[in-house]
Design a protein around this motif. Structure first.
Motif, PDB file in Angstrom:
ATOM      1  N   ASP A 317       0.839  -1.190   0.000  1.00  0.00           N
ATOM      2  CA  ASP A 317       0.000   0.000   0.000  1.00  0.00           C
ATOM      3  C   ASP A 317       0.878   1.246   0.000  1.00  0.00           C
ATOM      4  N   LYS A 318       0.268   2.357  -0.318  1.00  0.00           N
ATOM      5  CA  LYS A 318       0.995   3.618  -0.312  1.00  0.00           C
ATOM      6  C   LYS A 318       1.510   3.922   1.095  1.00  0.00           C
ATOM      7  N   GLY A 319       2.753   4.369   1.174  1.00  0.00           N
ATOM      8  CA  GLY A 319       3.342   4.701   2.468  1.00  0.00           C
ATOM      9  C   GLY A 319       4.085   3.557   3.125  1.00  0.00           C
ATOM     10  N   GLU A 320       4.178   2.392   2.457  1.00  0.00           N
ATOM     11  CA  GLU A 320       4.805   1.225   3.085  1.00  0.00           C
ATOM     12  C   GLU A 320       6.179   0.904   2.508  1.00  0.00           C
ATOM     13  N   PHE A 321       6.751   1.798   1.714  1.00  0.00           N
ATOM     14  CA  PHE A 321       8.032   1.524   1.076  1.00  0.00           C
ATOM     15  C   PHE A 321       9.133   1.248   2.100  1.00  0.00           C
ATOM     16  N   VAL A 322       9.252   2.110   3.091  1.00  0.00           N
ATOM     17  CA  VAL A 322      10.295   1.932   4.106  1.00  0.00           C
ATOM     18  C   VAL A 322      10.030   0.691   4.940  1.00  0.00           C
ATOM     19  N   LEU A 323       8.787   0.483   5.351  1.00  0.00           N
ATOM     20  CA  LEU A 323       8.422  -0.714   6.124  1.00  0.00           C
ATOM     21  C   LEU A 323       8.799  -1.979   5.377  1.00  0.00           C
ATOM     22  N   ILE A 324       8.425  -2.041   4.089  1.00  0.00           N
ATOM     23  CA  ILE A 324       8.694  -3.231   3.281  1.00  0.00           C
ATOM     24  C   ILE A 324      10.191  -3.495   3.188  1.00  0.00           C
ATOM     25  N   ASN A 325      10.948  -2.485   2.821  1.00  0.00           N
ATOM     26  CA  ASN A 325      12.359  -2.714   2.539  1.00  0.00           C
ATOM     27  C   ASN A 325      13.196  -2.920   3.794  1.00  0.00           C
ATOM     28  N   ALA A 326      12.789  -2.344   4.908  1.00  0.00           N
ATOM     29  CA  ALA A 326      13.479  -2.641   6.168  1.00  0.00           C
ATOM     30  C   ALA A 326      13.253  -4.102   6.556  1.00  0.00           C
TER      31      ALA A 326
END
Length: 414
Positions: A317-326
């Motif tokens: 979802d939008k806004g989850e780029f950092v969460l996903i990649n961490a």
């Protein structure tokens, strides 16, 4: 360019650190083999390094908040430099395992501090340029530093002193080049279960790549040395594999933006698998053939992490780029902890080529998983697919640096 000037000392320090870390990984394998350490012992050292790296990724933000960027960087660099000298002063497998654990912790912290600092100092308009320079610094430093080994020699004290000097010198641009002390980044939110639900294939891919790439990085010098290569050939073998991945990564990423990402992931994994088998059954002990095939191997093996991450971001979802990649960075680390010891145990019993038999086996399992996931879930439509970004596996905060300037909220426009 003037806005980039304050970041130049950090990029210089990054180059020194990245080169020193890459040099140390190759040297430990070569020197360990010269000292009579078994392949499984050298693999265990790799396991300890990646365990320390995982711990460092999790702990360094708390250290930065407690003492600030400069003090945290100085302390970790001092420990890493002292540990490098202890490697040659105490030639003992148990001590080397302990020092590799400490080294992994320190380098994870140093890279995290560096990337958090770059992230805070890079203006949105300069972010893409900073990333490009940082990637060039990474590849150039890691591959170039390898050739200090044949120049200085793998035996004796001198090469360890050179590594210690490199780590110590990284303090100079950091200490003198920038008087700012940015606010430490917030702790990276980790929700591994949610990220797994978003993309089981992406998570499994990062684990598989962690297993294989860590095994290659730790044990490829042992493989090359055991099949009779000279020291110069050994470092060339390692460097060619890393360089291949850097060259081919973006063409593969370009294709994956236009095709079903899983199809590109499948083709790339199959090519890495075939290159692994070619190293086993065709290259044998011929240095030239090994160089050519390991270039092909690296071209397809190294980009698998970024392709897996891009697929995961397609599902987010939008806004989850950092969460996903961490989270993916941690999944990679989980695989990396087990890879070197498992592969080295196979080498211990079945010889040096078992490294690539082991690698091919992991890729074969990954191929089956990709085919299964393609059957149970439809692909992401082209209009909803994120743009490919080549990710470094240096810290959990790299994702913040990699966020596009038009994507302050998430990956949808990356």
């Amino acid at each position: 360019m003037s806005s980039m000037r304050p970041l130049i000392p950090l990029l210089i320090a990054a180059g020194i650190l990245l080169g020193g870390n890459g040099l140390q990984s190759t040297l430990i394998a070569l020197r360990g083999a010269q000292e009579g350490f078994s392949a499984s012992t050298i693999g265990l050292m790799g396991t300890f390094y990646f365990a320390g790296f995982l711990l460092g990724c999790l702990a360094v933000t708390h250290i930065m908040k407690a003492v600030g960027h400069v003090r945290a960087f100085s302390a970790l660099a001092a420990i890493a430099s002292a540990g490098t000298l202890l490697l040659v002063l105490v030639l003992d497998p148990v001590m080397w395992c302990a020092l590799r654990l400490a080294g992994g912790f320190c380098f994870a912290g140093l890279f995290t501090i560096m990337e958090a600092w770059l992230n805070s100092g890079a203006a949105n308009k300069d972010r893409a340029r900073v990333l490009a320079i940082y990637r060039m610094v990474d590849i150039g430093s890691v591959t170039g530093a390898q050739f200090l080994i044949p120049i200085v020699g793998a035996g004796g004290f001198a090469i360890f002193a050179v590594m210690s000097i490199m780590i110590t010198l990284s303090l100079v641009p950091v200490s003198l080049g920038d008087r700012s002390n940015p606010t430490p980044p917030e702790d990276v939110k980790l929700d591994l279960a949610r990220v797994w639900r978003i993309s089981p294939l992406g998570c499994f891919g990062c684990i598989a790549v962690g297993v294989t790439n860590s095994a290659f990085r730790t044990l490829s010098p042992v493989y090359a040395e055991q099949i009779g290569m000279s020291v110069t050939d050994v470092v060339t073998f390692v460097s060619v594999g890393i360089f291949g991945g850097a060259i081919i990564q973006y063409p593969l990423g370009y294709l994956s933006d236009r095709w079903d990402r899983r199809s590109v992931l499948l083709i790339t994994t199959c090519c890495a698998l075939l290159a692994s088998l070619a190293l086993v059954f065709w290259a044998r002990s011929d240095p030239s053939l090994n160089f050519v095939i390991v270039f092909i191997f690296g071209s397809f093996a190294m980009p698998l992490y970024s392709l897996s991450a891009a697929h995961s971001n397609d599902r987010a979802d939008k806004g989850e780029f950092v969460l996903i990649n961490a989270a993916l960075m941690l999944f990679y680390s989980f695989g990396a902890i087990g890879g070197p010891f498992a592969a080295s145990t196979a080498m211990q019993y079945f010889g040096p080529s078992a490294l690539f038999v082991f690698t091919a086996t992991v890729y074969a399992i990954f191929v089956v998983v990709i085919l299964y996931r393609m059957q149970v879930r439809s692909g992401v439509p082209a209009g909803h697919r994120s743009r490919f970004i080549g990710l470094l596996r240096t810290s959990t905060v790299f994702a913040r640096l990699a966020k596009r300037n038009d994507d302050s909220d998430g990956p949808a426009k990356q």
